[in-house]
Design a protein around this motif. Structure first.
Motif, short mmCIF file in Angstrom:
data_model
loop_
_atom_site.label_atom_id
_atom_site.label_comp_id
_atom_site.label_asym_id
_atom_site.label_seq_id
_atom_site.Cartn_x
_atom_site.Cartn_y
_atom_site.Cartn_z
N LEU A 1 43.22 4.50 -29.47
CA LEU A 1 43.80 3.36 -28.77
C LEU A 1 45.20 3.69 -28.25
O LEU A 1 45.57 3.30 -27.13
N ALA B 1 44.87 5.96 -25.22
CA ALA B 1 44.39 5.18 -24.08
C ALA B 1 45.53 4.37 -23.48
O ALA B 1 45.67 4.29 -22.25
N ALA B 2 46.35 3.78 -24.34
CA ALA B 2 47.50 3.01 -23.85
C ALA B 2 48.47 3.90 -23.08
O ALA B 2 49.02 3.50 -22.05
N THR C 1 50.02 -3.87 -21.17
CA THR C 1 49.21 -2.85 -21.85
C THR C 1 49.73 -2.59 -23.25
O THR C 1 48.95 -2.50 -24.22
N ALA D 1 47.66 -3.37 -26.76
CA ALA D 1 47.44 -2.26 -27.68
C ALA D 1 47.93 -2.61 -29.07
O ALA D 1 47.31 -2.22 -30.08
N ARG E 1 42.51 -6.57 -19.99
CA ARG E 1 43.23 -5.35 -20.34
C ARG E 1 42.81 -4.85 -21.72
O ARG E 1 42.70 -3.64 -21.95
N LEU F 1 41.34 -1.16 -22.51
CA LEU F 1 41.87 -0.31 -23.58
C LEU F 1 40.76 0.12 -24.53
O LEU F 1 40.69 1.28 -24.94
N GLY G 1 39.69 3.77 -24.96
CA GLY G 1 40.14 4.24 -26.27
C GLY G 1 39.03 4.60 -27.23
O GLY G 1 39.18 5.54 -28.03
N LYS H 1 41.59 8.91 -17.17
CA LYS H 1 40.78 7.93 -17.89
C LYS H 1 39.34 8.39 -18.04
O LYS H 1 38.40 7.59 -18.15
#
Length: 437
Positions: A54, A57-58, A79, A83, A225, A229, A233, A375
């Motif tokens: 996570l 990903a953030a 974001t 997260a 969002r 994520l 993530g 991504k």
């Protein structure tokens, strides 16, 4: 790339230094405390896979949002906030799992006394997990802004704090009671909490960062969002779980060979992990640099950032491989005294095998970081599943047991799995970089 990567790499090294410090102090207490902390630490890192995913990903999302420039402060803040929400949600089941690590380890065939000691370690360590996740989010935010040095200073301070606490709580220094593995867990958890609090204070006091108001409207939800994520993530977490799991799983397999094998594995893994932190920092820089270029719609910048990261990681790991081949005994002696000569010789042998997979390990993590900047996380998950578990572990078990190579065979299996993943990750990056031409 180097300007961004070196603070990240040193920050990673400082985090490894926390565990290395514990390992060194516990090594003075004997094989059992060292093996127990190794087993407990492996479970802890397996549990960290989801928070790591996570957080990465953030970082990728915040980097692309920064690259788009327009409205980036608001987007990055949202974001970061979502997260944080996700981190709190996933921590609850993780904490429950770590609290019951003793029965889990016994179910894998570990010695009951080792399992109980490992549970003592994880129950102390788990209280630092959520603060460490917060530290990773803040570090990702700073990486997206290409300002990662504050995280480095805080991490270095935490290393010093952990050394003092470990000396006091593990060995009974400064007149404190010797708590063994419990003391090591308390020291590490306290140091992790210190890193989050320290970095949060620095971010709030610096005008360049405070203007983002990361804690502003913290209660406001952004479900779209949060879903993005999670979508990005979870595959990262799965990939890391497979990678962490293969090394942690081999620690459990080493337990079948006895405490000496577990202790030797711990020493070799600590050295290999320390070397890995440099390409890991390059990988994190690649995520930020590729994400910034992708957000700015700069395909040439995307390609340059990714290939530069892969080349730097490969070059550094070629040097560490040479070091492991030339000085395995010297490195093993840093952790184990002559009193444990047989364990030290085994650790030195495993370090030489680790030299075989250094180059592959650096390339695969750098390529994975570049892909995260785009991504692209789902296929890397499949690559990790095939390389680590479809090939690496079966080969290791075959060499270790039916072919009689023991712990050495397990590590040869690791080398084979990492090589496969490195090739697949690089080919995937080459394809995506070409498509953006």
């Amino acid at each position: 790339m180097l300007l961004l990567a070196w603070p990240l790499a040193l920050t990673n090294l400082s985090q490894v230094a926390l565990l290395v410090t514990d390992t060194i102090f516990l090594g003075h207490l004997g094989e059992i405390p060292l093996a127990a902390a190794t087993l407990g630490g492996n479970l802890h890192f397996i549990a960290m896979a989801l928070p790591f995913g996570l957080a990465f990903a953030a970082t990728a999302m915040m980097a692309q949002e920064k690259g788009r420039v327009r409205g980036h402060m608001r987007e990055m803040r949202r974001t970061f906030r979502q997260a944080c929400w996700l981190g709190v949600l996933v921590y609850i089941p993780i904490a429950v799992t770590l609290w019951n690590s003793g029965p889990i380890l016994r179910a894998t065939g570990q010695d009951p006394s080792l399992a109980d000691a490992a549970q003592t370690f994880t129950r102390a360590m788990m209280w630092g997990l959520l603060p460490f996740y917060g530290f990773m989010l803040l570090r990702g935010f700073l990486s997206a802004l290409e300002r990662p040095r504050a995280a480095l200073w805080v991490s270095l301070a935490a290393v010093g704090l952990n050394a003092v606490l470990s000396y006091a709580l593990v060995l009974g220094g400064f007149g404190a009671p010797s708590l063994g593995v419990l003391g090591a867990g308390i020291a590490s958890a306290t140091s992790n909490a210190f890193m989050f609090v320290g970095l949060a204070i620095l971010v709030s006091l610096d005008r360049r960062f405070a203007r983002f108001r990361l804690a502003g409207r913290f209660w406001r939800a952004d479900w779209r969002r949060m879903a993005e994520l999670t979508r990005i993530g979870l595959p990262i977490a799965g990939t890391m779980l497979l990678e962490i799991g293969i090394f942690s799983g081999t620690a459990l397999v080493m337990g079948w060979f006895g405490p000496a094998a577990v202790a030797a594995h711990a020493v070799a893994l600590q050295v290999a992990s320390a070397a890995f932190m440099i390409p890991m920092g390059i990988s994190q820089a690649a995520t930020a640099r590729v994400g910034l270029a992708a957000g700015a719609t700069d395909p040439l910048g995307v390609r340059r950032a990714g290939w530069t990261a892969i080349g730097l990681a490969a070059g550094f790991m070629a040097l560490t491989a040479t070091l492991l081949f030339l000085l395995p005994d010297r490195l093993a002696s840093l952790f184990l005294s002559e009193e444990f000569a047989d364990t030290r010789r085994l650790a030195a042998t495993l370090l030489m095998v680790a030299g075989l997979f250094q180059l592959a390990d650096g390339v695969q993590v750098a390529a994975a970081g570049a892909l995260r900047g785009l991504k692209d996380t789902r296929l890397p998950l499949l690559f990790a599943a095939l390389g680590y578990w479809g090939l690496g572990l079966p080969i290791g078990l075959l060499l270790g047991f039916p072919l009689g190579m023991g712990p050495l065979g397990i590590w040869f299996g690791l080398a084979a799995g990492l090589a496969v993943v490195a090739v697949l990750m690089t080919l995937r990056w080459r394809k995506l970089a070409f498509l953006r031409a």
